[in-house]
Design a protein around this motif. Sequence first.
Motif, PDB file in Angstrom:
ATOM      1  N   LEU A 186       0.939  -1.122   0.043  1.00 47.81           N
ATOM      2  CA  LEU A 186       0.010  -0.038   0.030  1.00 47.81           C
ATOM      3  C   LEU A 186       0.772   1.194   0.004  1.00 47.81           C
ATOM      4  O   LEU A 186       0.461   2.184  -0.644  1.00 47.81           O
ATOM      5  CB  LEU A 186      -0.922  -0.128   1.397  1.00 47.81           C
ATOM      6  N   VAL A 187       1.911   1.285   0.628  1.00 45.90           N
ATOM      7  CA  VAL A 187       2.825   2.548   0.590  1.00 45.90           C
ATOM      8  C   VAL A 187       3.856   2.406  -0.225  1.00 45.90           C
ATOM      9  O   VAL A 187       4.598   3.728  -0.356  1.00 45.90           O
ATOM     10  CB  VAL A 187       3.511   2.463   2.043  1.00 45.90           C
ATOM     11  N   ARG A 188       4.105   1.760  -1.110  1.00 46.82           N
ATOM     12  CA  ARG A 188       4.980   1.688  -2.356  1.00 46.82           C
ATOM     13  C   ARG A 188       4.867   2.966  -3.033  1.00 46.82           C
ATOM     14  O   ARG A 188       6.079   3.557  -3.192  1.00 46.82           O
ATOM     15  CB  ARG A 188       4.927   0.486  -3.018  1.00 46.82           C
ATOM     16  N   PRO A 189       3.727   3.275  -3.413  1.00 42.24           N
ATOM     17  CA  PRO A 189       3.848   4.348  -4.452  1.00 42.24           C
ATOM     18  C   PRO A 189       4.228   5.851  -3.605  1.00 42.24           C
ATOM     19  O   PRO A 189       4.863   6.738  -4.259  1.00 42.24           O
ATOM     20  CB  PRO A 189       2.330   4.501  -4.842  1.00 42.24           C
ATOM     21  N   ILE A 190       3.733   6.037  -2.332  1.00 41.48           N
ATOM     22  CA  ILE A 190       4.214   7.121  -1.536  1.00 41.48           C
ATOM     23  C   ILE A 190       5.892   7.032  -1.257  1.00 41.48           C
ATOM     24  O   ILE A 190       6.368   8.134  -1.566  1.00 41.48           O
ATOM     25  CB  ILE A 190       3.516   7.175  -0.242  1.00 41.48           C
ATOM     26  N   TYR A 191       6.349   5.877  -1.010  1.00 40.06           N
ATOM     27  CA  TYR A 191       7.860   6.100  -0.938  1.00 40.06           C
ATOM     28  C   TYR A 191       8.504   6.217  -2.020  1.00 40.06           C
ATOM     29  O   TYR A 191       9.493   6.965  -2.019  1.00 40.06           O
ATOM     30  CB  TYR A 191       8.044   4.833  -0.293  1.00 40.06           C
ATOM     31  N   ARG A 192       8.359   5.641  -3.171  1.00 36.42           N
ATOM     32  CA  ARG A 192       8.684   5.764  -4.316  1.00 36.42           C
ATOM     33  C   ARG A 192       8.755   7.094  -4.985  1.00 36.42           C
ATOM     34  O   ARG A 192       9.766   7.796  -5.539  1.00 36.42           O
ATOM     35  CB  ARG A 192       8.317   5.009  -5.485  1.00 36.42           C
ATOM     36  N   SER A 193       7.546   8.097  -4.417  1.00 36.17           N
ATOM     37  CA  SER A 193       7.714   9.543  -5.085  1.00 36.17           C
ATOM     38  C   SER A 193       8.472  10.130  -4.369  1.00 36.17           C
ATOM     39  O   SER A 193       8.825  11.403  -4.865  1.00 36.17           O
ATOM     40  CB  SER A 193       6.085  10.153  -4.809  1.00 36.17           C
ATOM     41  N   LEU A 194       9.110   9.743  -3.107  1.00 35.49           N
ATOM     42  CA  LEU A 194       9.825  10.576  -2.442  1.00 35.49           C
ATOM     43  C   LEU A 194      11.626  10.242  -2.820  1.00 35.49           C
ATOM     44  O   LEU A 194      12.383  11.042  -2.217  1.00 35.49           O
ATOM     45  CB  LEU A 194       9.889  10.289  -0.831  1.00 35.49           C
ATOM     46  N   ILE A 195      11.691   9.315  -3.563  1.00 36.11           N
ATOM     47  CA  ILE A 195      13.142   8.949  -3.910  1.00 36.11           C
ATOM     48  C   ILE A 195      13.778   9.926  -4.431  1.00 36.11           C
ATOM     49  O   ILE A 195      15.208  10.215  -4.076  1.00 36.11           O
ATOM     50  CB  ILE A 195      13.225   7.661  -4.801  1.00 36.11           C
ATOM     51  N   GLY A 196      13.386  10.597  -5.495  1.00 36.56           N
ATOM     52  CA  GLY A 196      14.179  11.675  -6.210  1.00 36.56           C
ATOM     53  C   GLY A 196      14.444  12.760  -5.393  1.00 36.56           C
ATOM     54  O   GLY A 196      15.641  13.184  -5.235  1.00 36.56           O
ATOM     55  N   PRO A 197      13.284  13.273  -4.721  1.00 34.60           N
ATOM     56  CA  PRO A 197      13.597  14.657  -3.756  1.00 34.60           C
ATOM     57  C   PRO A 197      14.715  14.285  -2.759  1.00 34.60           C
ATOM     58  O   PRO A 197      15.393  15.315  -2.409  1.00 34.60           O
ATOM     59  CB  PRO A 197      12.359  14.992  -3.394  1.00 34.60           C
ATOM     60  N   ILE A 198      14.439  13.301  -2.211  1.00 30.36           N
ATOM     61  CA  ILE A 198      15.432  13.006  -1.164  1.00 30.36           C
ATOM     62  C   ILE A 198      16.752  12.497  -1.484  1.00 30.36           C
ATOM     63  O   ILE A 198      17.799  13.113  -0.840  1.00 30.36           O
ATOM     64  CB  ILE A 198      14.951  11.592  -0.289  1.00 30.36           C
ATOM     65  N   ARG A 199      16.761  11.982  -2.522  1.00 37.10           N
ATOM     66  CA  ARG A 199      18.215  11.834  -3.036  1.00 37.10           C
ATOM     67  C   ARG A 199      18.982  13.013  -3.478  1.00 37.10           C
ATOM     68  O   ARG A 199      20.086  13.132  -3.282  1.00 37.10           O
ATOM     69  CB  ARG A 199      18.095  10.716  -4.460  1.00 37.10           C
ATOM     70  N   LYS A 200      18.396  13.757  -4.223  1.00 40.32           N
ATOM     71  CA  LYS A 200      18.885  15.288  -4.411  1.00 40.32           C
ATOM     72  C   LYS A 200      19.290  16.073  -3.191  1.00 40.32           C
ATOM     73  O   LYS A 200      20.483  16.557  -3.199  1.00 40.32           O
ATOM     74  CB  LYS A 200      17.903  15.897  -5.248  1.00 40.32           C
ATOM     75  N   LEU A 201      18.426  16.060  -1.949  1.00 38.73           N
ATOM     76  CA  LEU A 201      18.996  16.732  -0.975  1.00 38.73           C
ATOM     77  C   LEU A 201      19.764  16.117  -0.353  1.00 38.73           C
ATOM     78  O   LEU A 201      21.056  16.634   0.002  1.00 38.73           O
ATOM     79  CB  LEU A 201      17.449  16.792  -0.081  1.00 38.73           C
ATOM     80  N   SER A 202      19.930  14.663  -0.172  1.00 33.37           N
ATOM     81  CA  SER A 202      21.110  13.962   0.598  1.00 33.37           C
ATOM     82  C   SER A 202      22.585  14.395  -0.296  1.00 33.37           C
ATOM     83  O   SER A 202      23.510  14.495   0.339  1.00 33.37           O
ATOM     84  CB  SER A 202      20.745  12.434   0.581  1.00 33.37           C
ATOM     85  N   ALA A 203      22.315  14.286  -1.696  1.00 29.38           N
ATOM     86  CA  ALA A 203      23.704  14.563  -2.331  1.00 29.38           C
ATOM     87  C   ALA A 203      24.166  15.875  -2.011  1.00 29.38           C
ATOM     88  O   ALA A 203      25.474  16.108  -2.113  1.00 29.38           O
ATOM     89  CB  ALA A 203      23.492  14.504  -3.882  1.00 29.38           C
ATOM     90  N   ARG A 204      23.395  16.888  -1.677  1.00 25.12           N
ATOM     91  CA  ARG A 204      23.873  18.256  -1.486  1.00 25.12           C
ATOM     92  C   ARG A 204      24.927  18.372  -0.083  1.00 25.12           C
ATOM     93  O   ARG A 204      26.044  19.046  -0.036  1.00 25.12           O
ATOM     94  CB  ARG A 204      23.005  19.053  -0.923  1.00 25.12           C
ATOM     95  N   GLY A 205      24.623  17.454   0.803  1.00 28.87           N
ATOM     96  CA  GLY A 205      25.618  17.186   1.845  1.00 28.87           C
ATOM     97  C   GLY A 205      26.717  16.511   1.889  1.00 28.87           C
ATOM     98  O   GLY A 205      27.524  16.102   2.785  1.00 28.87           O
ATOM     99  N   SER A 206      26.860  15.607   0.569  1.00 29.40           N
ATOM    100  CA  SER A 206      27.920  14.713   0.598  1.00 29.40           C
ATOM    101  C   SER A 206      29.442  15.179   0.617  1.00 29.40           C
ATOM    102  O   SER A 206      29.672  16.546  -0.051  1.00 29.40           O
ATOM    103  CB  SER A 206      27.815  14.115  -1.065  1.00 29.40           C
ATOM    104  N   ARG A 207      30.324  14.555   1.346  1.00 29.33           N
ATOM    105  CA  ARG A 207      31.646  15.088   1.438  1.00 29.33           C
ATOM    106  C   ARG A 207      32.502  14.380   0.398  1.00 29.33           C
ATOM    107  O   ARG A 207      33.433  14.747  -0.108  1.00 29.33           O
ATOM    108  CB  ARG A 207      32.169  14.679   2.892  1.00 29.33           C
ATOM    109  N   VAL A 208      32.058  13.282  -0.042  1.00 31.49           N
ATOM    110  CA  VAL A 208      32.648  12.518  -1.337  1.00 31.49           C
ATOM    111  C   VAL A 208      32.815  13.135  -2.333  1.00 31.49           C
ATOM    112  O   VAL A 208      33.681  13.082  -3.186  1.00 31.49           O
ATOM    113  CB  VAL A 208      32.083  10.957  -1.266  1.00 31.49           C
ATOM    114  N   SER A 209      31.764  13.832  -2.808  1.00 26.25           N
ATOM    115  CA  SER A 209      31.495  14.383  -4.286  1.00 26.25           C
ATOM    116  C   SER A 209      32.067  15.521  -4.453  1.00 26.25           C
ATOM    117  O   SER A 209      31.966  16.342  -5.399  1.00 26.25           O
ATOM    118  CB  SER A 209      29.907  14.318  -4.528  1.00 26.25           C
ATOM    119  N   ARG A 210      32.546  16.349  -3.343  1.00 27.04           N
ATOM    120  CA  ARG A 210      32.888  17.678  -3.278  1.00 27.04           C
ATOM    121  C   ARG A 210      34.499  17.558  -3.810  1.00 27.04           C
ATOM    122  O   ARG A 210      35.203  16.783  -3.827  1.00 27.04           O
ATOM    123  CB  ARG A 210      33.090  18.420  -1.870  1.00 27.04           C
TER     124      ARG A 210
END
Length: 222
Positions: free
Chosen positions: A198-222
Amino acid sequence: MALPPGQRAVDGFPRFGTHLHHPPPDVPADPVIEIGGALAESITLSVAELATLPRREIRADFHCVAGWSATDLLWEGVPFETLYRTRVEPLIEAGDSISHVVFEGLDGFQSIVLLEDVLADNVLIADRLNGRPLDSDHGAPVRLVSPHQYGFINTKHLSRIEFDTTEPPIPDRWSPLASHPRARVWEEERHRHLPGRLVRPIYRSLIGPIRKLSARGSRVSR
């Protein structure tokens, strides 16, 4: 090999989590793991000392509760069962029975695990990934790796382990979307109250936004 229900493979191993755009925590020069809870005494184990215990490599996928999976990862570290049998069991008071384990990271994140789940033979306190020391994005200096459970159980930047005889309260910082007490991926235990399908569609809709936000704080990619 087939993925668990509701999971899709992704390229690489993205930084992802409730930290969003915040950078990984600073790691002390001599990191330690505090071990306490319902024990006769609390102890402190240095990460360097942990690394001297018998070690193991496992090849396993990492499954995020949001629905993505990083596949064919090679983890190395100390089996949690080894740590438990050698350092914790001797400190348990006669008559006490440990039921739950709380893992806490340097960033304040906590996960709660049934002891029976974390004693599985593929659960590690890992310090290496794909032949290299863990980087800051993926849990340096050490992290919990429990491949049969969703990623929110796999606490990064591990700094404290607490052993309890009853289930502790749910941590305030836990996301309401990732709250199942066992989080077993093949049973699709994503949410404490709602079916995984039941919650799959909700969770999947958040993958893109969370991944982009999380990448902003990465120390590896700097």
